[in-house]
Design a protein around this motif. Sequence first.
Motif, PDB file in Angstrom:
ATOM      1  N   LEU A  25       1.041  -1.370   0.088  1.00 26.45           N
ATOM      2  CA  LEU A  25      -0.119   0.012  -0.197  1.00 26.45           C
ATOM      3  C   LEU A  25       0.855   1.391   0.114  1.00 26.45           C
ATOM      4  O   LEU A  25       2.090   1.095   0.552  1.00 26.45           O
ATOM      5  N   ALA A  26       0.491   2.223  -0.484  1.00 28.64           N
ATOM      6  CA  ALA A  26       1.010   3.539  -0.457  1.00 28.64           C
ATOM      7  C   ALA A  26       0.962   4.031   0.814  1.00 28.64           C
ATOM      8  O   ALA A  26      -0.147   4.003   1.584  1.00 28.64           O
ATOM      9  N   GLY A  27       2.011   4.806   1.378  1.00 29.77           N
ATOM     10  CA  GLY A  27       1.836   5.362   2.814  1.00 29.77           C
ATOM     11  C   GLY A  27       2.960   4.833   3.627  1.00 29.77           C
ATOM     12  O   GLY A  27       3.728   4.030   3.169  1.00 29.77           O
ATOM     13  N   GLU A  28       3.343   5.741   4.689  1.00 30.66           N
ATOM     14  CA  GLU A  28       4.510   5.065   5.681  1.00 30.66           C
ATOM     15  C   GLU A  28       3.932   4.573   6.702  1.00 30.66           C
ATOM     16  O   GLU A  28       2.603   4.605   7.222  1.00 30.66           O
ATOM     17  N   GLU A  29       4.947   3.838   7.551  1.00 30.94           N
ATOM     18  CA  GLU A  29       4.462   3.099   8.823  1.00 30.94           C
ATOM     19  C   GLU A  29       3.750   4.033   9.909  1.00 30.94           C
ATOM     20  O   GLU A  29       4.464   5.092   9.878  1.00 30.94           O
ATOM     21  N   GLY A  30       2.849   3.449  10.458  1.00 37.63           N
ATOM     22  CA  GLY A  30       2.145   4.406  11.264  1.00 37.63           C
ATOM     23  C   GLY A  30       1.010   5.230  10.735  1.00 37.63           C
ATOM     24  O   GLY A  30       0.317   5.630  11.752  1.00 37.63           O
ATOM     25  N   ASP A  31       1.021   5.242   9.408  1.00 35.93           N
ATOM     26  CA  ASP A  31      -0.034   6.134   8.913  1.00 35.93           C
ATOM     27  C   ASP A  31      -1.692   5.295   8.889  1.00 35.93           C
ATOM     28  O   ASP A  31      -1.411   4.134   8.832  1.00 35.93           O
ATOM     29  N   ASP A  32      -2.813   5.923   9.130  1.00 37.18           N
ATOM     30  CA  ASP A  32      -4.159   5.410   9.174  1.00 37.18           C
ATOM     31  C   ASP A  32      -4.481   5.229   7.886  1.00 37.18           C
ATOM     32  O   ASP A  32      -4.387   6.239   6.848  1.00 37.18           O
ATOM     33  N   VAL A  33      -5.159   4.168   7.421  1.00 35.50           N
ATOM     34  CA  VAL A  33      -5.771   4.112   6.050  1.00 35.50           C
ATOM     35  C   VAL A  33      -7.249   3.342   6.272  1.00 35.50           C
ATOM     36  O   VAL A  33      -7.527   2.922   7.340  1.00 35.50           O
ATOM     37  N   SER A  34      -8.232   3.542   5.410  1.00 34.41           N
ATOM     38  CA  SER A  34      -9.360   3.171   5.371  1.00 34.41           C
ATOM     39  C   SER A  34      -9.991   2.474   4.143  1.00 34.41           C
ATOM     40  O   SER A  34      -9.265   2.990   3.010  1.00 34.41           O
ATOM     41  N   PHE A  35     -10.839   1.513   4.302  1.00 39.59           N
ATOM     42  CA  PHE A  35     -11.383   0.949   3.097  1.00 39.59           C
ATOM     43  C   PHE A  35     -12.857   0.925   2.972  1.00 39.59           C
ATOM     44  O   PHE A  35     -13.377   0.337   3.966  1.00 39.59           O
ATOM     45  N   ASP A  36     -13.397   1.181   1.736  1.00 43.44           N
ATOM     46  CA  ASP A  36     -14.729   1.513   1.602  1.00 43.44           C
ATOM     47  C   ASP A  36     -15.464   0.193   0.752  1.00 43.44           C
ATOM     48  O   ASP A  36     -16.646   0.330   0.660  1.00 43.44           O
ATOM     49  N   LYS A  37     -14.660  -0.718   0.421  1.00 46.70           N
ATOM     50  CA  LYS A  37     -15.283  -1.774  -0.469  1.00 46.70           C
ATOM     51  C   LYS A  37     -15.641  -2.882   0.494  1.00 46.70           C
ATOM     52  O   LYS A  37     -14.891  -3.959   0.559  1.00 46.70           O
ATOM     53  N   VAL A  59     -13.936   0.214   6.944  1.00 50.11           N
ATOM     54  CA  VAL A  59     -13.183  -0.467   7.796  1.00 50.11           C
ATOM     55  C   VAL A  59     -11.651   0.277   7.921  1.00 50.11           C
ATOM     56  O   VAL A  59     -11.162   0.699   6.830  1.00 50.11           O
ATOM     57  N   GLY A  60     -11.366   0.475   8.918  1.00 45.00           N
ATOM     58  CA  GLY A  60     -10.315   1.485   9.353  1.00 45.00           C
ATOM     59  C   GLY A  60      -9.090   0.497   9.825  1.00 45.00           C
ATOM     60  O   GLY A  60      -9.151  -0.585  10.519  1.00 45.00           O
ATOM     61  N   ALA A  61      -7.843   0.955   9.343  1.00 43.47           N
ATOM     62  CA  ALA A  61      -6.676   0.130   9.920  1.00 43.47           C
ATOM     63  C   ALA A  61      -5.310   1.148   9.955  1.00 43.47           C
ATOM     64  O   ALA A  61      -5.270   2.242   9.590  1.00 43.47           O
ATOM     65  N   LYS A  62      -4.344   0.825  10.213  1.00 43.04           N
ATOM     66  CA  LYS A  62      -3.202   1.445  10.640  1.00 43.04           C
ATOM     67  C   LYS A  62      -1.971   0.335   9.923  1.00 43.04           C
ATOM     68  O   LYS A  62      -1.816  -0.654  10.317  1.00 43.04           O
ATOM     69  N   ILE A  63      -1.134   1.177   9.269  1.00 43.02           N
ATOM     70  CA  ILE A  63       0.055   0.552   8.440  1.00 43.02           C
ATOM     71  C   ILE A  63       0.996   0.257   9.630  1.00 43.02           C
ATOM     72  O   ILE A  63       1.465   1.245  10.375  1.00 43.02           O
ATOM     73  N   SER A  64       1.434  -0.979   9.899  1.00 46.07           N
ATOM     74  CA  SER A  64       2.299  -1.459  10.703  1.00 46.07           C
ATOM     75  C   SER A  64       3.667  -1.579  10.194  1.00 46.07           C
ATOM     76  O   SER A  64       4.669  -0.896  10.901  1.00 46.07           O
TER      77      SER A  64
END
Length: 218
Positions: A25-37, A59-64
């Motif tokens: 995924l695009a983004g840095e470690e610790g960033d919050d991401v969300s998915f609507d599908k 669905v919310g998540a955080k990049i580990s």
Amino acid sequence: MYAIVEIAGQQFKVAKDQKVFVNRLAGEEGDDVSFDKVLLTGDGDNITLGAPAIEGALVGAKISRHLKGDKVIVFKKKRRKGYKKKNGHRQSLTEIVIGDISLKGGKKAAPKAEKKEEAKVEAPKAKKAKASSKGDDLKKIEGAGPKAAEALVAAGIDTFAKVAKTSPEKLSEVLTEASSRLSHIVTDTWPKQAALAAEGKWDELKELQDNLDGGIEK
């Protein structure tokens, strides 16, 4: 509560605090991401189905962390031709930790409509760029086939110089958004190849590509 959600072209059954490995995924470690599908949610006997996705669900998540998967050996052989080829591949992955699962998130519903409108506005621009033939032949990048090249051009990345300035993570994101069938393509060496092509260093590019297979270093 659990949900079945599509992330980077793949479907996963997830629950709160669960760790999931997905395509990069695009983004840095610790960033919050969300998915609507979100295709389905379940809470005990209460099951909600989407058609295909549940409107407003999120669905919310955080990049580990970002990592690479286990090595997969790819062996090719042609009978009676004396041809054998052995390569290894490690898929680029992202570990995420699932957060909240919301049926009434609604935060991505409006942006989703805006994206469609933007796509309608930007599509003619992409066609004009293609018609004017001002872009470069991105298929000269080892590992980039016709479909991948089309996806990059549609996203406005139509020259070697633009590819060289784009991170591998962003390139993977563009391909995944264009089609789930392109999500497996590894783009780690594309910016380096594109930089050589943009500078006209074709001999150095050929030397680099001789050590690549599908865009992956042998």
